[in-house]
Every structure is written in C-alpha cells, then in structure tokens.
Design a protein around this motif. Structure first.
Motif, PDB file in Angstrom:
ATOM      1  N   GLN A   1       0.705  -1.348  -0.105  1.00 29.92           N
ATOM      2  CA  GLN A   1      -0.098  -0.058   0.300  1.00 29.92           C
ATOM      3  C   GLN A   1       0.924   1.131  -0.075  1.00 29.92           C
ATOM      4  O   GLN A   1       0.603   2.280   0.063  1.00 29.92           O
ATOM      5  CB  GLN A   1      -1.196   0.022   1.236  1.00 29.92           C
TER       6      GLN A   1
ATOM      7  N   ARG B   1      -2.734   4.987  -8.255  1.00 26.75           N
ATOM      8  CA  ARG B   1      -2.672   5.282  -6.924  1.00 26.75           C
ATOM      9  C   ARG B   1      -1.737   6.193  -6.595  1.00 26.75           C
ATOM     10  O   ARG B   1      -0.903   6.156  -7.256  1.00 26.75           O
ATOM     11  CB  ARG B   1      -1.974   3.104  -6.869  1.00 26.75           C
TER      12      ARG B   1
ATOM     13  N   GLN C   1       1.079   6.076   0.263  1.00 30.35           N
ATOM     14  CA  GLN C   1       0.596   6.371   2.025  1.00 30.35           C
ATOM     15  C   GLN C   1       0.521   7.554   2.550  1.00 30.35           C
ATOM     16  O   GLN C   1      -0.151   8.072   2.298  1.00 30.35           O
ATOM     17  CB  GLN C   1       1.124   5.389   3.129  1.00 30.35           C
TER      18      GLN C   1
ATOM     19  N   THR D   1      -6.244   9.132  -6.185  1.00 31.34           N
ATOM     20  CA  THR D   1      -6.409   7.716  -6.236  1.00 31.34           C
ATOM     21  C   THR D   1      -7.528   7.058  -6.862  1.00 31.34           C
ATOM     22  O   THR D   1      -8.556   7.931  -6.580  1.00 31.34           O
ATOM     23  CB  THR D   1      -5.648   6.891  -5.137  1.00 31.34           C
TER      24      THR D   1
ATOM     25  N   ASP E   1      -8.409   3.889  -6.633  1.00 31.88           N
ATOM     26  CA  ASP E   1      -8.714   2.506  -7.105  1.00 31.88           C
ATOM     27  C   ASP E   1      -8.934   2.329  -5.676  1.00 31.88           C
ATOM     28  O   ASP E   1      -8.791   2.580  -3.961  1.00 31.88           O
ATOM     29  CB  ASP E   1      -7.191   1.607  -5.867  1.00 31.88           C
TER      30      ASP E   1
ATOM     31  N   GLN F   1      -8.109   1.394  -1.839  1.00 31.40           N
ATOM     32  CA  GLN F   1      -7.616   2.763  -1.473  1.00 31.40           C
ATOM     33  C   GLN F   1      -7.951   3.700  -0.886  1.00 31.40           C
ATOM     34  O   GLN F   1      -7.523   4.425  -0.345  1.00 31.40           O
ATOM     35  CB  GLN F   1      -6.076   2.677  -2.198  1.00 31.40           C
TER      36      GLN F   1
ATOM     37  N   THR G   1     -13.379  -1.219   2.265  1.00 26.88           N
ATOM     38  CA  THR G   1     -12.393  -1.732   1.506  1.00 26.88           C
ATOM     39  C   THR G   1     -12.853  -3.364   1.027  1.00 26.88           C
ATOM     40  O   THR G   1     -12.427  -3.722  -0.085  1.00 26.88           O
ATOM     41  CB  THR G   1     -10.746  -1.960   1.900  1.00 26.88           C
TER      42      THR G   1
END
Length: 485
Positions: free
Chosen positions: A3, A14, A17, A146, A148, A151, A308
């Motif tokens: 991640q 993406r 973090q 992002t 995703d 995510q 998620t």
C-alpha cells in the motif's frame, strides 16, 4: 503490491500512503476553522453584544448565501488550471483568506450600531466563501489522488486521526481543560486572542503539508479522461450533470442531513447545555473527548476494512446505525434520570452507558461525514464514465450546497431552542442552574438528530454505487482512455 507504493496498474492509478495522509490534512486545516467557528456565538453575544436570535439568524443567512454560491465556486474550480496545478494555488489562497476573515470577524466588537452588524455579516460571508474554496478542494482532488477502490477508503483513517481526533476531540480537551480554566472559565477577549492565534498558525502548517501531498497528482493526466475530457461550457451542460447523476442527488441530501447533525452536536451551546448544565460538569466534555480517541480510531479502522472488503455504502450505513443507537441510549438515560446532574456524581451503569452513548454518537456521526469526501470521488468517476466530463469541483460544491443549507439551520434551530427555554439575550453558560426547560431543550437537541438518522438510512438504501458498480465504472473509464490513445 504494498500500500506504500504508487503505480498505475490496469484500470487504477494509486497514491503513496504518505500522499494520502498529507493531503487529508487539508480537511484538518479547514476543520480547525470549523471548530473555532463553534465559539463565534459566545463571542458575538458575550463580547460584540448581539442577541441570541440575531446571531442565529445572521449565521444562518451567511451559510445560506454560501450554499447558493457554492456551485459557482465549483464551476470556477473546474475551469481553473495553472502551471502550478488546479488545486494547490486555491488551497494556499483560500487559507490566507481564512486568516483575514477571522481577523475581521472577531474584531467586530470595535464597531457600533448598524455598522457593526454590516461588518459582521460581510466578514461572515467572506469567511464562508474562502472556507468553501479550501474545503471543496478536499472533495474535488480525491479522484486525482487515487481511483483504486481498495485504497480510497484509507483517506478516512487519516482524516479521523487528524480531524475527528486531532481537531475536534483534542481541540475540546485543550479548550475545556486548559484554555478555559486559564482565562477564568470565560470566553473573554484574552481567550479568543490565544485560541484563534493557535488555530491560524496550525491551519497554515497543515495546508502547506497538504499542498505537498497532492503535488504529484495535481496534473491534467489525472483529471477525468485527461486531455480527452469532455468540456463543460454552458449552464445546460452543468444542469445535465446534476439532473442525470442519481448518486449525487441521493448522497448530497444524506450528507447535508448528517452535516446538520454534526453541526448541532458539535456546537458549543449544545456542549455547554449538555455537560455544563444538565450533567453539571463542563470539564467532563474534554475528558470524554480523550476517552473517545481510541474507540474512534478502532471503529474507523473497522469501518474502513468493511469499505475496502465490501464498499463505502456499507460502511456509511454502519456509521449512521451506530449514531442512531447511541443517541437513543443517551436520551433514554436522561429521560429516566431523576436528577441528571447526579449521573456522574453517583457513577454506576448510567454514567458508563452515557459515556459509551456520547462517544458512539460522535464517532457514528463523524465517520459518514468524513467518508462522504471519498464517496464524492466515486460520484465524480461515475459522471466521467457516464458523460466523459470531469467536474469534481461542481460535484464537490453540490455537497457543500446541501451542507450549507442543512447546517445553516443548525444555529437557527439552536437559537430558537435556547430562546424558547428563556435565554433570549445570551446563550447559557456552564454556571446556570438546571431547570426543566433547559433539560427539555437539551433532550430536543439529542432527539432531533435521531429523526434525521432514520431519513438518511432510507436514502442510503437507494444509493447505487456499490463495489460492483465502481469496478464497472473504472473499466469504462479505462476503455475510453485506451480508445483515445
């Protein structure tokens, strides 16, 4: 893939973090001003000399004005782009504007008569405009950060740590247990000078970090279909977005109702009445805020995992259910208590359940209010797949419009409740003795959100963007991009 890595894989691009964490600080930067704004009623009545009803109506009028100009802000944001990016210049300029607005807003005691009222209203409107610009960026930039679906929900964890815990929970601790006692338990001018100075400096630092977080993704290639994004030029184009986007319509109304509840239960008048008068211990609000930190974080991690693994719709619903059950618990305890001021003096099961209820109310309400920022990114992608347009600014400000309309009613409602229990000239402070009228007023402030939670639960059932829908949307966007290349 970890991640912590950033990539463009298949249909998804993406973020790192730390980029998600840093950018989430933009919401914290604006929430600092939202938290401080909750003390404006005490400044306006206690120092500037306005009556409670005048303050409530002025605050409501300013928020309504802000709500109606929000779509214009969205259009400006969608058309705005520079070599420094779309979002970063707006973040910096609006944060500077927030500083200027507070300097003027909390100086209106220096004026008299009609001039004072005019300046107060102008400062309110200016504040709401610049606040909306920076706050809207939090929603509008998420599709670029992002796309995703595994995510995107992570934003909520960082936002909870920095905003719900860092700003609102720890902020209440600082005010009730340090700043307020430091200034004799009063919200006097010395208190505001120290408090607001800290808010301005900290917000500027957080904004700077958020600018760093979005820097890499603040580029045209991450906006909708990139260079092939369909232009949105006319009012007819913008109306077609609003009219044809069912997820936007449903979630904007739900989000507005949740924001009303957040404004009501976070307002200092409610906190003072509940803890300072009904429970007889204002400092308890800060102590419970500290107790709230760990449960808040654990619940958000649990809800984020649900999002998620399943989808954001499911986690949103879970948060509303927690808030509803918690408000019902608090109301039941107050209703059956012979003397609410003794609940925490006597201790036992009622005090424990009340603490659990208040923490659940704050956590349950704050999570849907926070996660709607991420869900707005899904709605932006839905619109891109549907029409080829990237209008994250407009979509973000539609949420701000319903937020403003709903939350504009919060100070008005509180003002009428407070006036209805006998406080027409000023808001009650923690030194007031508990009366049956004040108890009734406090219970109404808890019961009203319960009705709105039930309405939200009905609305969210027809929200169509579940996990399967979002997977198909990203596939459609990727297909359109590949055809243009």
């Amino acid at each position: 893939m970890s991640q912590n890595q950033s990539s463009t894989t298949g249909n998804y691009h993406r973020a790192k973090q730390w980029e998600i964490a840093f950018f989430s600080l933009n919401n914290s930067a604006t929430n600092l001003y939202l938290f401080a704004f909750g003390f404006l009623t005490y400044y306006a009545t206690g120092i500037a000399g306005f009556t409670t009803l005048v303050v409530g109506n002025l605050l409501g009028a300013a928020r309504l004005f802000d709500g109606f100009i929000d779509p214009t802000i969205g259009v400006i944001m969608d058309r705005f782009n520079t070599r420094w990016g779309k979002f970063r210049p707006l973040m910096i300029a609006s944060n500077i504007g927030l500083v200027l607005s507070f300097l003027l807003l909390f100086s209106t005691h220096r004026f008299e008569g009609a001039l004072q009222t005019v300046i107060f209203l102008i400062a309110l409107i200016f504040h709401k405009v610049v606040y909306s610009f920076q706050q809207t960026v939090t929603k509008a930039a998420q599709p670029a950060l992002t796309n995703d679906p595994s995510q995107r929900p992570l934003f909520s964890i960082y936002d909870t740590v920095f905003s719900s815990i860092g700003v609102f929970a720890l902020g209440q601790v600082v005010v009730s247990n340090f700043l307020s006692p430091r200034h004799g338990g009063e919200f006097n001018q010395a208190f505001y000078t120290e408090f607001l100075g800290g808010v301005m400096i900290l917000s500027a630092i957080l904004t700077t970090l958020a600018v760093i977080g979005i820097r890499r993704k603040d580029r045209t290639e991450y906006f909708g279909l990139g260079e092939d994004t369909v232009e949105t030029k006319s009012l007819k184009d913008y109306w077609s977005v609003i009219k044809g986007n069912k997820p936007l319509q449903v979630l904007a109304i739900s989000g507005g109702l949740m924001k009303f509840n957040a404004q009501l239960i976070g307002d200092q008048a409610f906190i003072v009445i509940l803890f300072g008068i009904i429970l007889g211990n204002y400092g308890l609000s800060g102590q419970i805020s500290l107790l709230q930190i760990i449960p808040n974080l654990l619940v958000v991690i649990l809800f984020t995992r649900l999002a998620t693994k399943k989808d954001l719709k499911s986690s949103y619903t879970a948060g509303v259910l927690v808030a509803l059950a918690s408000a019902a618990t608090m109301l039941t305890i107050l209703f059956f208590s012979e003397d609410p001021t003794q609940i925490f003096v006597n201790g036992g099961l009622p005090s424990i359940l009340f603490i659990i209820g208040f923490i659940g109310l704050k956590v349950g309400n704050s999570y849907p209010t926070s996660v709607v920022l991420t869900m707005s990114a899904d709605i932006t992608d839905y619109e891109t797949a549907r029409s080829g347009r990237f209008v994250s600014g407009l979509i973000g400000t539609i949420f701000s419009l319903t937020d403003s309309i709903a939350s504009s009613l919060a100070p008005i409602v509180i003002g009428f409740i407070v006036a209805g229990v006998g406080f027409t000239e000023s808001y009650p402070d923690a030194s007031e003795k508990l009366t049956s009228a004040l108890l009734t007023g406090g219970m109404i402030m808890i019961g009203l959100p319960m009705v709105l939670y039930l309405i939200v639960l009905v609305l969210i059932r027809i929200y169509p963007l579940d996990r399967a829908a979002m997977d198909q949307i990203q596939t459609d966007i990727a297909t359109k991009k590949s055809k243009s290349n």
